[in-house]
Every structure is written in C-alpha cells, then in structure tokens.
Motif scaffolding. Sequence first.
Motif, PDB file in Angstrom:
ATOM      1  N   VAL A   1      37.540  84.610  37.579  1.00 10.91           N
ATOM      2  CA  VAL A   1      38.674  83.733  37.250  1.00 10.91           C
ATOM      3  C   VAL A   1      39.943  84.165  37.985  1.00 10.91           C
ATOM      4  O   VAL A   1      40.797  83.322  38.298  1.00 10.91           O
ATOM      5  CB  VAL A   1      38.908  83.669  35.722  1.00 10.91           C
ATOM      6  N   ASP A   2      40.069  85.449  38.286  1.00 10.99           N
ATOM      7  CA  ASP A   2      41.219  85.899  39.073  1.00 10.99           C
ATOM      8  C   ASP A   2      41.192  85.267  40.461  1.00 10.99           C
ATOM      9  O   ASP A   2      42.246  84.915  41.022  1.00 10.99           O
ATOM     10  CB  ASP A   2      41.215  87.429  39.197  1.00 10.99           C
ATOM     11  N   GLU A   3      40.006  85.137  41.022  1.00 10.48           N
ATOM     12  CA  GLU A   3      39.875  84.514  42.339  1.00 10.48           C
ATOM     13  C   GLU A   3      40.319  83.055  42.295  1.00 10.48           C
ATOM     14  O   GLU A   3      41.039  82.573  43.183  1.00 10.48           O
ATOM     15  CB  GLU A   3      38.430  84.607  42.825  1.00 10.48           C
ATOM     16  N   VAL A   4      39.897  82.338  41.248  1.00 11.13           N
ATOM     17  CA  VAL A   4      40.310  80.937  41.095  1.00 11.13           C
ATOM     18  C   VAL A   4      41.823  80.845  40.958  1.00 11.13           C
ATOM     19  O   VAL A   4      42.478  80.017  41.614  1.00 11.13           O
ATOM     20  CB  VAL A   4      39.614  80.298  39.876  1.00 11.13           C
ATOM     21  N   ASP A   5      42.402  81.698  40.133  1.00  8.56           N
ATOM     22  CA  ASP A   5      43.843  81.676  39.909  1.00  8.56           C
ATOM     23  C   ASP A   5      44.602  82.012  41.192  1.00  8.56           C
ATOM     24  O   ASP A   5      45.619  81.389  41.523  1.00  8.56           O
ATOM     25  CB  ASP A   5      44.204  82.659  38.803  1.00  8.56           C
ATOM     26  N   ALA A   6      44.108  82.990  41.939  1.00  9.19           N
ATOM     27  CA  ALA A   6      44.777  83.398  43.174  1.00  9.19           C
ATOM     28  C   ALA A   6      44.758  82.289  44.226  1.00  9.19           C
ATOM     29  O   ALA A   6      45.670  82.191  45.049  1.00  9.19           O
ATOM     30  CB  ALA A   6      44.117  84.660  43.738  1.00  9.19           C
ATOM     31  N   GLN A   7      43.740  81.453  44.186  1.00  7.39           N
ATOM     32  CA  GLN A   7      43.640  80.382  45.169  1.00  7.39           C
ATOM     33  C   GLN A   7      44.336  79.103  44.732  1.00  7.39           C
ATOM     34  O   GLN A   7      44.855  78.356  45.566  1.00  7.39           O
ATOM     35  CB  GLN A   7      42.168  80.087  45.474  1.00  7.39           C
TER      36      GLN A   7
ATOM     37  N   ILE B   1      42.043  70.100  37.019  1.00  5.16           N
ATOM     38  CA  ILE B   1      40.683  70.413  37.463  1.00  5.16           C
ATOM     39  C   ILE B   1      40.417  71.904  37.589  1.00  5.16           C
ATOM     40  O   ILE B   1      39.265  72.345  37.459  1.00  5.16           O
ATOM     41  CB  ILE B   1      40.393  69.701  38.804  1.00  5.16           C
ATOM     42  N   ALA B   2      41.451  72.723  37.815  1.00  2.00           N
ATOM     43  CA  ALA B   2      41.245  74.142  38.115  1.00  2.00           C
ATOM     44  C   ALA B   2      40.654  74.913  36.942  1.00  2.00           C
ATOM     45  O   ALA B   2      39.793  75.789  37.131  1.00  2.00           O
ATOM     46  CB  ALA B   2      42.558  74.785  38.559  1.00  2.00           C
ATOM     47  N   LYS B   3      41.104  74.629  35.702  1.00  2.00           N
ATOM     48  CA  LYS B   3      40.539  75.347  34.565  1.00  2.00           C
ATOM     49  C   LYS B   3      39.062  75.027  34.401  1.00  2.00           C
ATOM     50  O   LYS B   3      38.246  75.918  34.117  1.00  2.00           O
ATOM     51  CB  LYS B   3      41.307  75.011  33.288  1.00  2.00           C
ATOM     52  N   GLY B   4      38.711  73.755  34.593  1.00  4.65           N
ATOM     53  CA  GLY B   4      37.299  73.397  34.518  1.00  4.65           C
ATOM     54  C   GLY B   4      36.479  74.131  35.557  1.00  4.65           C
ATOM     55  O   GLY B   4      35.376  74.614  35.279  1.00  4.65           O
ATOM     56  N   TYR B   5      37.018  74.232  36.764  1.00  8.35           N
ATOM     57  CA  TYR B   5      36.318  74.965  37.812  1.00  8.35           C
ATOM     58  C   TYR B   5      36.215  76.449  37.455  1.00  8.35           C
ATOM     59  O   TYR B   5      35.184  77.086  37.724  1.00  8.35           O
ATOM     60  CB  TYR B   5      37.044  74.796  39.148  1.00  8.35           C
ATOM     61  N   GLY B   6      37.255  76.989  36.847  1.00  5.76           N
ATOM     62  CA  GLY B   6      37.196  78.378  36.394  1.00  5.76           C
ATOM     63  C   GLY B   6      36.088  78.607  35.392  1.00  5.76           C
ATOM     64  O   GLY B   6      35.399  79.638  35.416  1.00  5.76           O
ATOM     65  N   VAL B   7      35.885  77.633  34.493  1.00  5.57           N
ATOM     66  CA  VAL B   7      34.779  77.729  33.541  1.00  5.57           C
ATOM     67  C   VAL B   7      33.439  77.745  34.270  1.00  5.57           C
ATOM     68  O   VAL B   7      32.533  78.521  33.928  1.00  5.57           O
ATOM     69  CB  VAL B   7      34.838  76.554  32.536  1.00  5.57           C
ATOM     70  N   ASP B   8      33.298  76.907  35.270  1.00  6.98           N
ATOM     71  CA  ASP B   8      32.061  76.900  36.048  1.00  6.98           C
ATOM     72  C   ASP B   8      31.822  78.234  36.737  1.00  6.98           C
ATOM     73  O   ASP B   8      30.682  78.709  36.827  1.00  6.98           O
ATOM     74  CB  ASP B   8      32.108  75.784  37.099  1.00  6.98           C
TER      75      ASP B   8
ATOM     76  N   ALA C   1      44.031  76.885  56.985  1.00  3.69           N
ATOM     77  CA  ALA C   1      42.739  77.400  56.518  1.00  3.69           C
ATOM     78  C   ALA C   1      42.703  77.357  54.998  1.00  3.69           C
ATOM     79  O   ALA C   1      43.685  77.672  54.327  1.00  3.69           O
ATOM     80  CB  ALA C   1      42.537  78.827  57.014  1.00  3.69           C
ATOM     81  N   VAL C   2      41.561  76.951  54.461  1.00  2.00           N
ATOM     82  CA  VAL C   2      41.392  76.820  53.009  1.00  2.00           C
ATOM     83  C   VAL C   2      40.161  77.622  52.595  1.00  2.00           C
ATOM     84  O   VAL C   2      39.067  77.392  53.120  1.00  2.00           O
ATOM     85  CB  VAL C   2      41.218  75.342  52.605  1.00  2.00           C
ATOM     86  N   PRO C   3      40.303  78.572  51.643  1.00  8.63           N
ATOM     87  CA  PRO C   3      39.146  79.351  51.209  1.00  8.63           C
ATOM     88  C   PRO C   3      38.132  78.500  50.460  1.00  8.63           C
ATOM     89  O   PRO C   3      38.444  77.403  49.984  1.00  8.63           O
ATOM     90  CB  PRO C   3      39.761  80.426  50.304  1.00  8.63           C
ATOM     91  N   ALA C   4      36.917  79.025  50.348  1.00  6.92           N
ATOM     92  CA  ALA C   4      35.782  78.227  49.887  1.00  6.92           C
ATOM     93  C   ALA C   4      35.982  77.631  48.495  1.00  6.92           C
ATOM     94  O   ALA C   4      35.657  76.459  48.261  1.00  6.92           O
ATOM     95  CB  ALA C   4      34.521  79.082  49.907  1.00  6.92           C
ATOM     96  N   ARG C   5      36.483  78.427  47.542  1.00  9.16           N
ATOM     97  CA  ARG C   5      36.631  77.908  46.176  1.00  9.16           C
ATOM     98  C   ARG C   5      37.638  76.761  46.142  1.00  9.16           C
ATOM     99  O   ARG C   5      37.407  75.722  45.516  1.00  9.16           O
ATOM    100  CB  ARG C   5      37.075  79.020  45.216  1.00  9.16           C
TER     101      ARG C   5
END
Length: 326
Positions: free
Chosen positions: A45-51, A155-162, A74-78
Amino acid sequence: MSKMSTDPTRHALHGPTMGTRWSAQFHAETGFDPVPVRAALQSAVDEVDAQMSTWKPDSDLMRLNAAPVGVWQAVPARLLDVLVLGRDVGRASGGAFDMGLGDAVAAWGFGADEADPTQIRAAMARRRVETALEIDVAGARGRKTADITLDLNGIAKGYGVDRLADTLVALGIPAALVGIDGEMRAVGLRPDGSPWNIAVEAPDPARRAPYSVLALQDAAVATSGDYRHWVEVQGRRLSHTMDPSRGAPLLAPPASVTVVAQTCAEADAWATALMVLGVDAGATLAEQRGLDVLFLVRDDQNGFHSKAVGRLFSEQPSEGISGLDR
C-alpha cells in the motif's frame, strides 16, 4: 470442546495508508509468523500511495500533474494500471467517472487546503476535456493534452485493496478478507467453507450501522456515498463527489451506491460513476454493463428506499460467489 492445536489461527493485521487504515484477516497454521506478511502488505500500500497520492508533492501522480501540457512523462506500472482502468471506466460511463477533477476537488476544500471561492469559480468555468490524458501503455508513459489536474481518489483505494489481496496470494495465503476504509475484497472462503461477511453501511452521517450484509467469495465491494465527506455551503450539505459537467459537488446524488465486482478498483470506480449518473441513468447503465449494484436513496421520512440491479442484490440471490442477507 477445547480448541485443537491443528486448528488454524486467525490473524488480523492492519496499518496506516492514504490517510486511513488498511486491514487484512486470514487464517494460518499454528506457529505461523505474521510479521513478514504485515511488512509486505504495508509495502504494497505504501507503493500505491507513493505513486498516486495527491497529498504528497513528490508522488508520481503529482509529477505528471506538474508536467507541461503535451510533454510525455514516464509512468510506473501501478499508476499506469490505474490510469488505464480509470480511462476505460470514464469512457464506458460517458464521462461520469472523470480523473481530471483535481482542480475542483481542491477548490471545494476536499484536498489539503480550505475551500477557495476564486478557485471554485475557475473550476466551474473550466471546459472539461474527456480525452485530456493520453496514455502510451507500451512505452509506460502519459501526457496531458489539456490543462487538467488528475485526482485518483475515486479509484486508488480500491486498487490498494487489490494490491493487499494480490500480495497475500503471492505469499501463499489463498483465503483472506482485506480492506481500506470500507472498500473490501474477499479471497477464497473462511476455514469452515463459508463466505466472508461484509456489511453494507447505512448512509447515516450520525452513526455507523449496517443496512445489509453481503456474503462474498472471490469478489470485491466498494461504496460511494454522500454521508462521510462533505462541505456546507449556505446551510446546504454538499457531497465530496464531483459532477464533471459542473466542476462542483453533486446537487442531488443518491445517498449511496454499492458495487460488487471482481476487483476492488473496478468496484470503486463504478461506484463513483454511478453516483454521478444517479439512480435512473445509473441503473440503466448498470443493467447494460451487467453490474451488481445497490442504490440507496433518502425519502421524505428520513429513511431510505433501495434500487437493486443484478442478481446479487435481488430478493433471492442465486448460489454462487456471493449473496445478500437483509
């Protein structure tokens, strides 16, 4: 009967993310060490938040926001995954899901600063461009084609759950219930073979109480509502969900929209889109898309009435991945 030593032990892990908390429940054999699992979940989840954070000026999303119009970044994968999904849901919903409302979100006081009347007028006057973000998936890059501010709060919180769910599965944990701030995903079944029970919250700003209970297996649920985050303008409470056509909060949204989907990112984005569309247009689109949705609408007696779409929220749901208990 005493608990046998071979019975699985329940683990409940949690930690901070995106201004709220993540949680994970799963069972493992006696002696299992959950410490490395918690560290892996926190890292995910830190990775999601950082991006994707709009609160961190050095996030990858904010770097894209700061880039000049027309310049590839450039856009990281997540982040790329989320931008593509957000673009697709935006198109499928006729623009009801719009990632380019960051200026309106900030202007109305739902970001780091208080509401600003000057910025509100500018946000409401701005012409929205549905195709203002160009994404090059093969090149892992994106660029703005108009002056917009991207915001992924829908959408980001949902992706964090995934990401929590995917991390547990990768660690060899085949069954779990994970969530961030009410957005939940169930993986597999509980040790006794039963599905995971998840409450659908009643849209009551004064208290937290369940309206109904979902039983989920290998599915996710997300709710968008008007009762947790709002601003008050001239005595009127306005929801945090923005109307893309106006650059302002929705005027008469449903009290809440709950969506069940295979991934939590999809459920999260569609809950926002259907909140914007409202009950009539939202239900029609949900039926066309084959979505499972529950709309809750306030009535004149301070209660609620519901509009259900899909077999999951029908009065007698069929056997399968999930069910509804009223």
